[in-house]
Design an enzyme around this catalytic site. Structure first.
Site, PDB file in Angstrom:
ATOM      1  N   ASP A 271       3.244  -1.687  -6.642  1.00  0.00           N
ATOM      2  CA  ASP A 271       3.295  -1.353  -5.219  1.00  0.00           C
ATOM      3  C   ASP A 271       2.084  -1.962  -4.502  1.00  0.00           C
ATOM      4  O   ASP A 271       0.957  -1.889  -5.003  1.00  0.00           O
ATOM      5  CB  ASP A 271       3.262   0.181  -5.095  1.00  0.00           C
ATOM      6  CG  ASP A 271       3.528   0.656  -3.675  1.00  0.00           C
ATOM      7  OD1 ASP A 271       4.624   0.389  -3.165  1.00  0.00           O
ATOM      8  OD2 ASP A 271       2.638   1.301  -3.079  1.00  0.00           O
TER       9      ASP A 271
ATOM     10  N   GLU B 298       5.116  -6.358  -5.517  1.00  0.00           N
ATOM     11  CA  GLU B 298       5.568  -6.097  -4.152  1.00  0.00           C
ATOM     12  C   GLU B 298       4.432  -6.615  -3.278  1.00  0.00           C
ATOM     13  O   GLU B 298       3.443  -5.929  -3.049  1.00  0.00           O
ATOM     14  CB  GLU B 298       5.795  -4.600  -3.909  1.00  0.00           C
ATOM     15  CG  GLU B 298       6.441  -4.342  -2.566  1.00  0.00           C
ATOM     16  CD  GLU B 298       5.656  -3.418  -1.646  1.00  0.00           C
ATOM     17  OE1 GLU B 298       6.125  -3.181  -0.524  1.00  0.00           O
ATOM     18  OE2 GLU B 298       4.564  -2.947  -2.009  1.00  0.00           O
TER      19      GLU B 298
HETATM   20  C1  NOJ Z   1       5.747   0.066  -0.518  1.00  0.00           C
HETATM   21  C2  NOJ Z   1       6.774   1.077  -0.903  1.00  0.00           C
HETATM   22  O1  NOJ Z   1       7.970   0.418  -1.205  1.00  0.00           O
HETATM   23  C3  NOJ Z   1       6.897   2.007   0.292  1.00  0.00           C
HETATM   24  O2  NOJ Z   1       8.001   2.862   0.161  1.00  0.00           O
HETATM   25  C4  NOJ Z   1       5.609   2.766   0.426  1.00  0.00           C
HETATM   26  O3  NOJ Z   1       5.670   3.562   1.596  1.00  0.00           O
HETATM   27  C5  NOJ Z   1       4.434   1.804   0.562  1.00  0.00           C
HETATM   28  N1  NOJ Z   1       4.486   0.729  -0.383  1.00  0.00           N
HETATM   29  C6  NOJ Z   1       3.143   2.552   0.346  1.00  0.00           C
HETATM   30  O4  NOJ Z   1       3.022   2.940  -0.998  1.00  0.00           O
END
Ligand code: NOJ
Length: 541
Positions: free
Chosen positions: A213, A272
């Site tokens: 993440d 991500e």
């Molecule tokens: C990306 C995640 O996919 C999202 O759902 C989240 O709110 C943010 N990162 C913060 O962790």
């Protein structure tokens, strides 16, 4: 843990991730086994046959760790514990093993940019004095202004409002997301050690990798400079910002790659990362870094053949420079479902385009992520009442931007009335209400119907496994004789051609080969084929 729960390993296959189809399970909304209206790990285990029958290679599970759920579990209070909402550690181990038994690999989410404000470290930081060692694991700073009453800089949270919150003793702490998600300080050696230990914990339980993440956010620019007049951060944005995509993050990913490589079975990391260009994104998948990075440029591309061709081309070129495959994605739990994005309010049109986009994506070289429910042609739910919404961005922006709950509505499995098999009989209402119209979109309703979106996905994934030219490997843009009509794309893979028409008009072409699969049936007349509006077809050559 009992003997039966010793981790299992999936069959070894070199480079399995290079063209894997990975199915994203939003844990809260997939399947509820205990009747509280919230999805859980046992529910997922019971529904694994759906993912296996679809033909996916792996699952990615969104966070199920102990969490106050201020941001759907992306606010982790304990990285080694399963939240009681979702089950127990034994449930997690059983789910991993059951997936492996079905030939599915399992990727879990790791959230290293921030913890929950209920994490033991953050509680200790608040209890410590200004400048104390427990505060060094986060970003605590004095404010600006005569009495420190102004935040240390002008950064805004991705969810709206300032990225800083003041503590009672006057210090400010940084949170790029909600105030309940304080950012960790990755200059602290303790933070590095702790996350390596967390990764080892889950690898020991048998997981096949991690979706990282905010993989672009862990390191902030030296001195935390103001953004000034530039645009602030947006969810899945591509702006150049002093807290995203800093070169220092790559050292972390390199060290994690070494750790992953020290385990058997090609365990993977997927970034991500919101990067300003395909070239910057490709840096995350250099041979000594992570294996995959979601291609959000593709996700953000409008329904337009020429724009898609440009994104595909630049993405392939950028990842080729570092020898990595591209990782395509159309939807996830943070964006409006692609059916609704492409349809702009018209769900019939949106469905045609979503079906075509799926065939396009699955014909491209590389790996693809599917978001639960896209195989059913689920639209975004746009009329959720305010009182059921839970997305923190909805509350921090006066409801202007509360778009994420609409893609998180629980899956419809069977039956004619909510919860459509999501929960057992007599259960509490599902945590977000499911629309009436979803009775025709359940897995049960679509199974066996050759025109259904579910059967289209099943056929596409079966062909993708069967045809040696699909998945990883070369691709060539083809020019139809006489050049491209506007809004058409055509490319070949070994033994295979894909045609896409993004226009609202049928388009004629010399028949490229033998029809394998189409999102809408083309009309063939001798050597000429007419591709329907907004459609994609696969051909054997
Ligand atoms: C990306 C995640 O996919 C999202 O759902 C989240 O709110 C943010 N990162 C913060 O962790």
């Amino acid at each position: 843990m009992t003997q039966e729960l010793a981790p299992t390993r999936p069959a070894p296959e070199r480079g399995w991730w290079r063209d894997a189809v990975i199915y994203q399970v939003y844990v809260r909304s997939f399947a509820d086994s205990d009747g509280d209206g919230i999805g859980d790990l046992r529910g997922i285990r019971e529904r694994l046959p759906h993912v296996a029958a679809l033909g996916a290679d792996a699952l990615w599970l969104t966070p199920f760790y102990a969490s106050p759920q201020a941001d759907g579990g992306y606010d982790v209070a304990d990285y080694r514990t399963v939240d009681p909402l979702f089950g127990t550690l034994d449930d997690a181990a059983e789910l991993i093993n059951a997936a492996h038994d079905l030939g599915l690999r399992v990727i879990v989410d790791i959230v290293p940019n921030h913890t929950s404000d209920q994490h033991a470290w953050f509680r200790a930081a608040l209890a410590d004095r200004q400048g104390g060692p427990a505060r060094d694991r986060y970003h605590f700073h004095p404010g600006r202004g005569d009495a420190g009453e102004l935040p240390p800089n002008d950064w805004e949270s991705v969810f709206g409002g300032p990225a800083w919150t003041r503590t009672p003793d006057g210090d400010w702490y940084l949170h790029l997301f909600a105030p309940q998600q304080p950012d960790l300080n990755w200059h602290s050696p303790e933070v590095h050690e702790e996350f390596e230990s967390i990764l080892r914990f889950w690898l020991g339980l048998g997981v096949d990798g991690f979706r990282v993440d905010v993989a672009h956010g862990m390191v902030k620019a030296e001195g935390l400079p103001d953004i000034g007049a530039r645009e602030q951060a947006k969810m899945i944005g591509s702006q150049v910002l002093p807290f995203f995509d800093q070169d220092g993050v790559h050292d972390i990913h390199r060290s994690w790659r070494r750790l992953l490589d020290s385990y058997d079975g090609e365990r993977v990391g997927v970034a991500e990362a919101w990067a300003p260009s395909p070239e910057r994104l490709a840096l995350y998948v250099r041979p000594d870094e992570l294996h995959q990075a979601f291609n959000f440029q593709f996700l953000n591309c409008p329904w337009d053949a020429q724009a898609m061709r440009a994104v595909i081309q630049t993405s392939l070129a950028a990842t080729a420079l570092v020898g990595a495959p591209t990782t395509w994605v159309l939807s996830n739990h943070d964006v409006v479902r692609h059916l609704t994005r492409y349809g702009g309010g018209d769900e019939t049109l949106g469905l045609r385009r979503a079906r075509a986009a799926a065939l396009l994506m699955l014909a491209l070289p590389g790996s693809a992520y599917l978001y639960q429910g896209e195989e059913l042609g689920l639209p975004e739910v746009t009329d959720l009442p305010d009182e059921v919404r839970q997305d923190p961005s909805f509350f921090r922006t006066d409801g202007q931007d509360g778009l994420r709950d609409g893609s998180r509505v629980p899956m419809p499995w069977s039956g004619d009335v909510p919860p459509y098999g999501f929960s057992p009989q007599g259960a509490a209402p599902s945590w977000l209400p499911q629309p009436e119209a979803w009775k025709s979109l359940t897995v049960e309703a679509q199974t066996g119907d050759p025109h259904s979106t579910l059967e289209l996905y099943r056929s596409a994934l079966a062909l993708r496994r069967e045809l040696p030219g699909l998945g990883d490997g070369p691709m060539t843009w083809e020019q139809p004789p006489g050049g491209y009509p506007d809004g058409l794309l055509m490319f070949s893979r070994p033994g295979f051609v894909c045609t896409l028409n993004t226009t609202p008009r049928p388009a004629g072409l010399p028949t490229p080969g033998r029809l394998l699969l189409a999102s809408e049936a083309p009309a063939e007349d001798g050597a000429i084929v007419t591709l329907p509006a907004d459609s994609c077809a696969w051909w054997a050559i």
